[in-house]
Motif scaffolding. Structure first.
Motif, PDB file in Angstrom:
ATOM      1  N   ALA A   4       0.843  -1.200   0.000  1.00 41.89           N
ATOM      2  CA  ALA A   4       0.000   0.000   0.000  1.00 41.89           C
ATOM      3  C   ALA A   4       0.879   1.250   0.000  1.00 41.89           C
ATOM      4  O   ALA A   4       1.871   1.324   0.710  1.00 41.89           O
ATOM      5  N   GLY A   5       0.493   2.227  -0.797  1.00 44.73           N
ATOM      6  CA  GLY A   5       1.214   3.498  -0.825  1.00 44.73           C
ATOM      7  C   GLY A   5       0.650   4.492   0.169  1.00 44.73           C
ATOM      8  O   GLY A   5       1.336   5.391   0.620  1.00 44.73           O
ATOM      9  N   LEU A   6      -0.625   4.292   0.514  1.00 45.74           N
ATOM     10  CA  LEU A   6      -1.260   5.147   1.501  1.00 45.74           C
ATOM     11  C   LEU A   6      -2.331   4.361   2.222  1.00 45.74           C
ATOM     12  O   LEU A   6      -2.708   3.281   1.801  1.00 45.74           O
ATOM     13  N   VAL A   7      -2.793   4.923   3.328  1.00 46.96           N
ATOM     14  CA  VAL A   7      -3.892   4.332   4.084  1.00 46.96           C
ATOM     15  C   VAL A   7      -4.923   5.418   4.335  1.00 46.96           C
ATOM     16  O   VAL A   7      -4.646   6.607   4.171  1.00 46.96           O
ATOM     17  N   ALA A  51      -6.942   5.333  16.305  1.00 45.51           N
ATOM     18  CA  ALA A  51      -7.457   5.642  14.968  1.00 45.51           C
ATOM     19  C   ALA A  51      -7.809   4.343  14.269  1.00 45.51           C
ATOM     20  O   ALA A  51      -7.266   3.278  14.581  1.00 45.51           O
ATOM     21  N   GLU A  52      -8.720   4.442  13.332  1.00 43.07           N
ATOM     22  CA  GLU A  52      -9.066   3.290  12.504  1.00 43.07           C
ATOM     23  C   GLU A  52      -8.315   3.416  11.190  1.00 43.07           C
ATOM     24  O   GLU A  52      -8.335   4.463  10.553  1.00 43.07           O
ATOM     25  N   VAL A  53      -7.639   2.352  10.801  1.00 39.24           N
ATOM     26  CA  VAL A  53      -6.807   2.339   9.597  1.00 39.24           C
ATOM     27  C   VAL A  53      -7.472   1.440   8.566  1.00 39.24           C
ATOM     28  O   VAL A  53      -7.792   0.288   8.858  1.00 39.24           O
ATOM     29  N   VAL A  54      -7.696   1.973   7.369  1.00 47.08           N
ATOM     30  CA  VAL A  54      -8.251   1.200   6.263  1.00 47.08           C
ATOM     31  C   VAL A  54      -7.184   1.112   5.183  1.00 47.08           C
ATOM     32  O   VAL A  54      -6.688   2.140   4.715  1.00 47.08           O
ATOM     33  N   VAL A  55      -6.836  -0.099   4.812  1.00 50.02           N
ATOM     34  CA  VAL A  55      -5.829  -0.330   3.775  1.00 50.02           C
ATOM     35  C   VAL A  55      -6.558  -0.572   2.466  1.00 50.02           C
ATOM     36  O   VAL A  55      -7.320  -1.530   2.347  1.00 50.02           O
ATOM     37  N   PRO A  56      -6.367   0.309   1.458  1.00 53.99           N
ATOM     38  CA  PRO A  56      -7.077   0.121   0.191  1.00 53.99           C
ATOM     39  C   PRO A  56      -6.401  -0.937  -0.672  1.00 53.99           C
ATOM     40  O   PRO A  56      -5.194  -1.116  -0.634  1.00 53.99           O
ATOM     41  N   ALA A  57      -7.222  -1.635  -1.459  1.00 50.88           N
ATOM     42  CA  ALA A  57      -6.700  -2.572  -2.443  1.00 50.88           C
ATOM     43  C   ALA A  57      -6.309  -1.778  -3.690  1.00 50.88           C
ATOM     44  O   ALA A  57      -6.640  -0.599  -3.817  1.00 50.88           O
ATOM     45  N   LEU A  64      -8.773  -3.517   1.472  1.00 54.16           N
ATOM     46  CA  LEU A  64      -8.101  -4.792   1.680  1.00 54.16           C
ATOM     47  C   LEU A  64      -8.234  -5.247   3.130  1.00 54.16           C
ATOM     48  O   LEU A  64      -8.515  -6.398   3.402  1.00 54.16           O
ATOM     49  N   ALA A  65      -8.043  -4.320   4.060  1.00 54.27           N
ATOM     50  CA  ALA A  65      -8.143  -4.652   5.481  1.00 54.27           C
ATOM     51  C   ALA A  65      -8.497  -3.403   6.265  1.00 54.27           C
ATOM     52  O   ALA A  65      -8.309  -2.278   5.799  1.00 54.27           O
ATOM     53  N   ARG A  66      -9.003  -3.628   7.479  1.00 51.62           N
ATOM     54  CA  ARG A  66      -9.357  -2.538   8.391  1.00 51.62           C
ATOM     55  C   ARG A  66      -8.902  -2.960   9.791  1.00 51.62           C
ATOM     56  O   ARG A  66      -9.182  -4.070  10.211  1.00 51.62           O
ATOM     57  N   TRP A  67      -8.186  -2.071  10.480  1.00 52.95           N
ATOM     58  CA  TRP A  67      -7.729  -2.388  11.827  1.00 52.95           C
ATOM     59  C   TRP A  67      -7.666  -1.130  12.674  1.00 52.95           C
ATOM     60  O   TRP A  67      -7.624  -0.018  12.163  1.00 52.95           O
ATOM     61  N   ALA A 120      -7.061  -7.628  12.541  1.00 52.83           N
ATOM     62  CA  ALA A 120      -7.525  -6.945  11.331  1.00 52.83           C
ATOM     63  C   ALA A 120      -8.774  -7.641  10.824  1.00 52.83           C
ATOM     64  O   ALA A 120      -8.912  -8.852  10.932  1.00 52.83           O
ATOM     65  N   SER A 121      -9.683  -6.857  10.290  1.00 45.87           N
ATOM     66  CA  SER A 121     -10.889  -7.437   9.695  1.00 45.87           C
ATOM     67  C   SER A 121     -10.814  -7.257   8.193  1.00 45.87           C
ATOM     68  O   SER A 121     -10.232  -6.301   7.698  1.00 45.87           O
ATOM     69  N   GLY A 122     -11.413  -8.172   7.478  1.00 39.87           N
ATOM     70  CA  GLY A 122     -11.358  -8.133   6.021  1.00 39.87           C
ATOM     71  C   GLY A 122     -12.563  -7.456   5.412  1.00 39.87           C
ATOM     72  O   GLY A 122     -13.208  -6.613   6.025  1.00 39.87           O
TER      73      GLY A 122
END
Length: 158
Positions: A4-7, A51-57, A64-67, A120-122
């Motif tokens: 990932a380049g950003l979240v 904070a809630e982090v969302v990783v984009p696909a 892709l994931a959320r944690w 992490a949740s999917g």
């Protein structure tokens, strides 16, 4: 997180905002602007605590994931801060004033560590779409009759 380049970060009930990050010794580090400069405006993240982090696909409309992460501020000038700043400096694209960048970050920005606090949740945890922001704007009335309809009779050209 490796690809990932950003979240997308959200904290204290705010809407998620994009943030670039770097990995330093297995920890995820972000730069949050403290003053009104143009580095990376993340107002209030340093004081949020979590904070809630969302990783984009790679297709930008999927996640892709959320944690959930605990947010920890690094002290400017410490050895850990310097190591993180040097790695963030290489990840920062299109930076202006490279010779004064670290001094600017020391006085105008916070370097924050995002430490995972849970699993992490999917993608299967509900809709990835956020509800739209409320607005006082409304529609004036009925839609025009010709909206999305073909004109039945065409005018003569001669």
């Amino acid at each position: 997180m490796k690809k990932a380049g950003l979240v997308w970060l959200s904290w204290q009930g705010r809407r998620a905002v994009p943030a670039w990050f770097a990995t330093v010794d297995g920890q995820y580090v972000v730069l949050a602007d403290r003053a009104a400069s143009a580095e990376q405006p993340l107002p209030g993240l340093a004081d949020a605590g979590s904070a809630e982090v969302v990783v984009p696909a790679k297709p930008a409309n999927n996640q892709l994931a959320r944690w959930t992460a605990a947010v920890r501020r690094l002290e400017p000038g410490s050895e850990e801060w310097t190591a993180a700043a040097l790695v963030l400096r290489t990840e920062r694209l299109n930076a202006a004033g490279l010779d004064t960048q670290l001094d600017r970050w020391r006085s105008e920005a916070d370097i924050l560590v995002l430490e995972p606090t849970g699993a992490a949740s999917g993608l299967d945890d509900g809709s990835p779409y956020a509800p739209p922001v409320g607005s006082p704007a409304t529609t004036r009335g009925r839609k025009p009759i010709t909206l999305h309809r073909r004109v039945r009779r065409r005018p003569k050209l001669s």
